[in-house]
Design a protein around this motif. Structure first.
Motif, short mmCIF file in Angstrom:
data_model
loop_
_atom_site.label_atom_id
_atom_site.label_comp_id
_atom_site.label_asym_id
_atom_site.label_seq_id
_atom_site.Cartn_x
_atom_site.Cartn_y
_atom_site.Cartn_z
N ARG A 31 0.82 -1.21 0.00
CA ARG A 31 0.00 0.00 0.00
C ARG A 31 0.85 1.27 0.00
NH1 ARG A 31 -4.71 -1.51 4.47
NH2 ARG A 31 -5.65 -3.22 3.27
N ALA A 32 1.89 1.29 0.81
CA ALA A 32 2.68 2.50 0.97
C ALA A 32 3.78 2.66 -0.08
CB ALA A 32 3.32 2.51 2.36
N LEU A 33 4.34 1.53 -0.52
CA LEU A 33 5.51 1.58 -1.39
C LEU A 33 5.32 0.93 -2.75
CD1 LEU A 33 7.84 0.67 1.52
CD2 LEU A 33 8.20 2.70 0.11
N GLY A 34 4.19 0.22 -2.94
CA GLY A 34 3.98 -0.49 -4.20
C GLY A 34 4.92 -1.67 -4.37
N LEU A 39 9.52 -3.34 2.94
CA LEU A 39 9.62 -3.17 4.39
C LEU A 39 10.33 -4.35 5.03
CD1 LEU A 39 6.12 -1.60 5.16
CD2 LEU A 39 8.35 -0.45 5.21
N ALA A 40 10.08 -5.57 4.56
CA ALA A 40 10.79 -6.74 5.09
C ALA A 40 12.28 -6.63 4.80
CB ALA A 40 10.21 -8.01 4.49
N ALA A 41 12.63 -6.15 3.62
CA ALA A 41 14.04 -5.98 3.28
C ALA A 41 14.69 -4.94 4.20
CB ALA A 41 14.18 -5.55 1.81
N MET A 42 13.94 -3.89 4.53
CA MET A 42 14.46 -2.87 5.43
C MET A 42 14.67 -3.45 6.83
SD MET A 42 12.31 0.36 3.95
CE MET A 42 12.61 1.38 5.37
N GLU A 43 13.81 -4.36 7.24
CA GLU A 43 14.01 -5.02 8.53
C GLU A 43 15.32 -5.81 8.55
OE1 GLU A 43 9.79 -6.00 10.59
OE2 GLU A 43 10.28 -7.26 8.85
N GLN A 44 15.74 -6.26 7.39
CA GLN A 44 16.96 -7.06 7.26
C GLN A 44 18.19 -6.20 6.95
OE1 GLN A 44 16.95 -10.32 8.09
NE2 GLN A 44 14.83 -9.88 8.62
N GLY A 45 18.01 -4.88 6.94
CA GLY A 45 19.16 -3.99 6.76
C GLY A 45 19.20 -3.23 5.46
N ALA A 46 18.23 -3.43 4.58
CA ALA A 46 18.21 -2.68 3.32
C ALA A 46 17.98 -1.20 3.59
CB ALA A 46 17.12 -3.22 2.40
N ASP A 47 18.35 -0.39 2.65
CA ASP A 47 18.26 1.06 2.76
C ASP A 47 17.08 1.57 1.94
OD1 ASP A 47 18.97 3.59 3.54
OD2 ASP A 47 20.99 3.49 2.73
N ILE A 48 16.83 2.86 2.02
CA ILE A 48 15.78 3.52 1.24
C ILE A 48 16.26 4.92 0.89
CG2 ILE A 48 14.56 4.36 3.29
CD1 ILE A 48 11.91 3.88 1.80
N GLN A 49 15.92 5.40 -0.28
CA GLN A 49 16.30 6.75 -0.68
C GLN A 49 15.52 7.77 0.16
OE1 GLN A 49 15.39 6.75 -4.84
NE2 GLN A 49 17.40 5.95 -5.39
N VAL A 50 16.12 8.92 0.37
CA VAL A 50 15.52 9.95 1.22
C VAL A 50 14.15 10.38 0.70
CG1 VAL A 50 15.77 12.31 2.09
CG2 VAL A 50 17.75 10.77 2.06
N ARG A 51 14.04 10.66 -0.58
CA ARG A 51 12.75 11.11 -1.12
C ARG A 51 11.69 10.02 -1.00
NH1 ARG A 51 15.50 14.43 -5.60
NH2 ARG A 51 15.46 16.48 -4.62
N ARG A 52 12.08 8.78 -1.23
CA ARG A 52 11.12 7.68 -1.10
C ARG A 52 10.69 7.53 0.36
NH1 ARG A 52 11.72 1.40 -3.19
NH2 ARG A 52 9.48 1.02 -3.29
N PHE A 53 11.63 7.69 1.28
CA PHE A 53 11.31 7.67 2.70
C PHE A 53 10.29 8.76 3.02
CE2 PHE A 53 12.03 9.87 6.71
CZ PHE A 53 11.71 8.87 7.62
N ARG A 55 8.18 10.38 1.03
CA ARG A 55 6.88 10.08 0.40
C ARG A 55 6.14 8.99 1.17
NH1 ARG A 55 9.88 10.12 -4.50
NH2 ARG A 55 9.75 7.84 -4.51
N THR A 56 6.88 8.00 1.64
CA THR A 56 6.25 6.90 2.37
C THR A 56 5.71 7.36 3.71
OG1 THR A 56 7.75 5.35 1.27
CG2 THR A 56 6.62 4.56 3.24
N MET A 57 6.46 8.19 4.42
CA MET A 57 5.97 8.71 5.71
C MET A 57 4.73 9.58 5.50
SD MET A 57 7.66 7.44 8.25
CE MET A 57 7.63 8.53 9.67
N ASN A 63 -2.92 8.33 5.19
CA ASN A 63 -3.79 7.15 5.19
C ASN A 63 -3.92 6.51 6.56
OD1 ASN A 63 -4.43 6.58 2.15
ND2 ASN A 63 -2.30 7.22 2.25
N TRP A 64 -3.54 7.23 7.60
CA TRP A 64 -3.55 6.69 8.95
C TRP A 64 -4.99 6.42 9.41
CZ3 TRP A 64 0.45 4.62 11.01
CH2 TRP A 64 0.42 4.25 12.35
N PRO A 65 -5.24 5.23 9.98
CA PRO A 65 -6.59 4.92 10.47
C PRO A 65 -7.01 5.92 11.57
CG PRO A 65 -5.21 2.94 10.41
CD PRO A 65 -4.31 4.11 10.15
#
Length: 83
Positions: A31-34, A39-53, A55-57, A63-65
């Motif tokens: 839903r957030a990243l397509g 997110l699972a990869a990030m839990e394992q140490g993967a990185d994310i680009q600043v702009r993507r971070f 946009r995701t936040m 979309n917060w309940p």
């Protein structure tokens, strides 16, 4: 205020969102990243680009309940108003 690195903050928000929506983290990731695996990869140490971070936040904030509390100690982005 708690200080955490950006990825830890994003993962806390994603987990809280998934719990509030009653979905798996992979669904929240889609839903957030397509991407069901990001997110699972990030839990394992993967990185994310600043702009993507950023946009995701914003996506999580927009979309917060309504009944869920935003995680304590993590700055919530201002909601984006769409017309």
């Amino acid at each position: 205020m708690l200080r955490m690195d950006s990825i830890d903050s994003l993962l806390r928000v994603a987990r809280a969102y998934a719990a509030a929506e009653g979905v798996d983290l992979s669904t929240a990731s889609w839903r957030a990243l397509g991407d069901t695996k990001k997110l699972a990869a990030m839990e394992q140490g993967a990185d994310i680009q600043v702009r993507r971070f950023q946009r995701t936040m914003v996506w999580f904030s927009d979309n917060w309940p309504a009944e869920a509390e935003w995680p304590e100690g993590i700055e919530r982005p201002v909601q984006q108003v769409t017309s």
